[in-house]
Design a protein around this motif. Structure first.
Motif, short mmCIF file in Angstrom:
data_model
loop_
_atom_site.label_atom_id
_atom_site.label_comp_id
_atom_site.label_asym_id
_atom_site.label_seq_id
_atom_site.Cartn_x
_atom_site.Cartn_y
_atom_site.Cartn_z
N ALA A 29 -10.77 -52.72 -64.43
CA ALA A 29 -10.10 -52.90 -63.14
C ALA A 29 -9.47 -51.56 -62.74
N LEU A 34 -7.27 -49.63 -70.08
CA LEU A 34 -8.54 -49.67 -70.81
C LEU A 34 -9.02 -48.27 -71.22
N LEU A 36 -7.36 -45.58 -71.76
CA LEU A 36 -6.54 -45.00 -72.83
C LEU A 36 -6.93 -45.59 -74.18
N ILE A 51 -14.72 -53.70 -61.58
CA ILE A 51 -14.40 -54.68 -60.55
C ILE A 51 -13.32 -54.11 -59.62
N GLN A 97 9.99 -52.09 -61.57
CA GLN A 97 10.27 -51.33 -62.80
C GLN A 97 9.00 -51.03 -63.59
N THR A 108 -3.74 -53.51 -61.90
CA THR A 108 -3.89 -54.86 -61.34
C THR A 108 -3.15 -55.89 -62.19
N ALA A 119 4.29 -56.36 -74.38
CA ALA A 119 5.31 -55.71 -73.55
C ALA A 119 4.99 -55.75 -72.06
N LEU A 163 -13.97 -63.76 -66.09
CA LEU A 163 -13.00 -62.88 -65.43
C LEU A 163 -11.81 -63.72 -65.01
N ASN A 188 8.54 -45.41 -65.94
CA ASN A 188 7.38 -45.07 -66.76
C ASN A 188 7.63 -45.33 -68.24
C1 LIG Z 1 1.65 -44.09 -67.66
C2 LIG Z 1 1.51 -45.58 -67.82
C3 LIG Z 1 2.62 -46.39 -67.62
C4 LIG Z 1 2.52 -47.78 -67.77
N1 LIG Z 1 3.65 -48.52 -67.57
C5 LIG Z 1 3.56 -49.87 -67.65
C6 LIG Z 1 4.72 -50.67 -67.40
O1 LIG Z 1 5.80 -50.17 -67.05
N2 LIG Z 1 4.59 -52.02 -67.53
C7 LIG Z 1 3.41 -52.62 -67.91
O2 LIG Z 1 3.35 -53.84 -68.02
N3 LIG Z 1 2.30 -51.88 -68.15
C8 LIG Z 1 2.34 -50.53 -68.02
N4 LIG Z 1 1.23 -49.77 -68.27
C9 LIG Z 1 -0.03 -50.44 -68.71
C10 LIG Z 1 -1.02 -50.76 -67.59
O3 LIG Z 1 -0.83 -49.97 -66.46
C11 LIG Z 1 -0.94 -52.24 -67.14
O4 LIG Z 1 -1.13 -53.12 -68.22
C12 LIG Z 1 -1.91 -52.59 -66.02
O5 LIG Z 1 -1.52 -53.79 -65.39
C13 LIG Z 1 -3.36 -52.70 -66.45
O6 LIG Z 1 -4.11 -53.03 -65.32
P1 LIG Z 1 -5.48 -52.30 -64.97
O7 LIG Z 1 -5.96 -52.90 -63.71
O8 LIG Z 1 -5.34 -50.83 -65.00
O9 LIG Z 1 -6.35 -52.82 -66.21
P2 LIG Z 1 -7.54 -52.08 -67.00
O10 LIG Z 1 -7.00 -50.90 -67.73
O11 LIG Z 1 -8.70 -51.87 -66.11
O12 LIG Z 1 -7.89 -53.26 -68.01
C14 LIG Z 1 -6.97 -53.68 -69.02
C15 LIG Z 1 -7.60 -54.81 -69.84
O13 LIG Z 1 -7.71 -56.00 -69.06
C16 LIG Z 1 -9.08 -56.40 -68.95
N5 LIG Z 1 -9.22 -56.89 -67.58
C17 LIG Z 1 -8.94 -56.21 -66.43
N6 LIG Z 1 -9.09 -57.01 -65.37
C18 LIG Z 1 -9.49 -58.21 -65.84
C19 LIG Z 1 -9.82 -59.46 -65.21
N7 LIG Z 1 -9.75 -59.65 -63.88
N8 LIG Z 1 -10.21 -60.49 -66.01
C20 LIG Z 1 -10.27 -60.33 -67.36
N9 LIG Z 1 -9.94 -59.19 -67.99
C21 LIG Z 1 -9.57 -58.14 -67.25
C22 LIG Z 1 -9.91 -55.17 -69.26
O14 LIG Z 1 -11.20 -55.48 -69.76
C23 LIG Z 1 -9.02 -54.50 -70.31
O15 LIG Z 1 -9.21 -55.10 -71.57
C24 LIG Z 1 1.28 -48.36 -68.12
C25 LIG Z 1 0.14 -47.55 -68.28
C26 LIG Z 1 0.26 -46.18 -68.13
C27 LIG Z 1 -0.96 -45.33 -68.31
#
Ligand SMILES: Cc1cc2nc3c(=O)[nH]c(=O)nc-3n(C[C@H](O)[C@H](O)[C@H](O)COP(=O)(O)OP(=O)(O)OC[C@H]3O[C@@H](n4cnc5c(N)ncnc54)[C@H](O)[C@@H]3O)c2cc1C
Length: 285
Positions: A29, A34, A36, A51, A97, A108, A119, A163, A188
């Motif tokens: 997403a 993912l 990282l 997606i 936050q 997402t 967390a 999904l 962050n």
């Molecule tokens: C600098 C930094 C700071 C961050 N700070 C926070 C924070 O403060 N709080 C926090 O909660 N998180 C934080 N995160 C973690 C991350 O940003 C979140 O968990 C974010 O919501 C992941 O969403 P994404 O769309 O990027 O998922 P992706 O990285 O694309 O996917 C994450 C996982 O979910 C799966 N996935 C994605 N979409 C779906 C779907 N629709 N159905 C089934 N599986 C799916 C993927 O296969 C993968 O396993 C941080 C990350 C970074 C790099």
């Protein structure tokens, strides 16, 4: 081994690309988590199904007694939606936050659930608000309460061919809502502990309570002992002070780089007490 990326052209195309059920074919997403994990060798995948740009997964829709949104909605869009913001201040507090503006524009809700981090910041408010997930595959759909999506650290009950497509939240405007996040700095940061609460207060009594914590167990936790302790009770300062034992029986934090078990226990207890006192002040106002 090189990793292939396929860009899904539609939701049905994405489901078709995932339909083999191969656990090493993963949806991608916002990629904020993912990529990282992949780089660090903590996740195995030989094909990613992007997606990220699917409009069918990015929408927010108030519908009768619920507000529904697509699992591909990014955190920034969710917190900006006026009806969502008015109905769910606890989720909006969590979104504010969450990471930084750059990450909020990519990350997402589906990814926050899908990575199954204990967390994750959006998950406790979604549990406390009673969210239900819709899971879709090429073969059909099913629904489940969000707390049933988590098996343990990084593990979900979402099948490889599925999904998360939709999240539905019951209307909660009548509910006192709280969110608290503790970290080593203001932005962050990964939560040392987070908490979300949704209390229905009828006169002096708590008619119903939903409480959830993050970072205090191997998965995001719905706090059943705390909920049982609070339901039906008079909301008083004494009750807020007495909640401690129930909190400690629900949670099982560990010593790690972010804090000791004892420190996390104190944060969780103090945050719960504080939320109850705020609810009490709100009920008396
Ligand atoms: C600098 C930094 C700071 C961050 N700070 C926070 C924070 O403060 N709080 C926090 O909660 N998180 C934080 N995160 C973690 C991350 O940003 C979140 O968990 C974010 O919501 C992941 O969403 P994404 O769309 O990027 O998922 P992706 O990285 O694309 O996917 C994450 C996982 O979910 C799966 N996935 C994605 N979409 C779906 C779907 N629709 N159905 C089934 N599986 C799916 C993927 O296969 C993968 O396993 C941080 C990350 C970074 C790099």
């Amino acid at each position: 081994m090189p990793v292939e990326i396929e860009l899904a052209q539609s939701l049905s195309h994405a489901l078709e690309l995932l339909s083999s059920g191969d656990p090493e074919v993963r949806p991608l997403a916002g990629a904020t988590d993912l990529m990282l994990r992949l780089e660090a060798g903590r996740l195995k995948a030989h094909r990613l199904v992007s997606i990220a740009d699917l409009r069918e997964l990015s929408w927010v829709r108030p519908e009768g007694d619920a507000i529904r949104f697509g699992a591909g909605t990014v955190v920034a869009d969710l917190m900006r939606h006026p009806e969502f913001a008015a109905e769910y201040p606890s989720a909006v507090a969590a979104a504010r936050q969450f990471a930084s503006p750059q990450i909020r524009n990519r990350a997402t809700v589906g990814g926050n659930v899908g990575n199954a981090s204990p967390a994750a910041d959006l998950v406790p408010p979604l549990i406390a608000l009673g969210a239900r997930l819709k899971l879709s595959s090429a073969k059909g759909e099913r629904e489940l309460p969000i707390e049933e999506a988590f098996l343990g650290f990084g593990k979900t009950t979402v099948r490889p061919e599925e999904l998360i497509t939709e999240v539905a939240l019951p209307r909660r405007r009548a509910c006192f809502q709280a969110f608290a996040k503790f970290g080593s700095r203001g932005a962050n940061v990964i939560a040392v502990v987070n908490l979300a609460m949704c209390l229905e207060v009828d006169g002096e009594r708590i008619a119903s309570a939903r409480v959830a914590y993050g970072s205090v167990a191997p998965k995001p936790l719905r706090a059943r002992a705390v909920e049982r302790f609070l339901a039906g009770q008079r909301l008083t300062e004494e009750l807020a002070r007495e909640v401690k034992e129930a909190v400690l029986s629900d949670i099982s934090p560990i010593d790690d780089v972010r804090g000791s078990r004892r420190y996390k226990q104190r944060l969780a207890v103090n945050a719960t007490e504080d939320a109850l006192l705020r609810a009490l002040r709100g009920a008396q106002a």
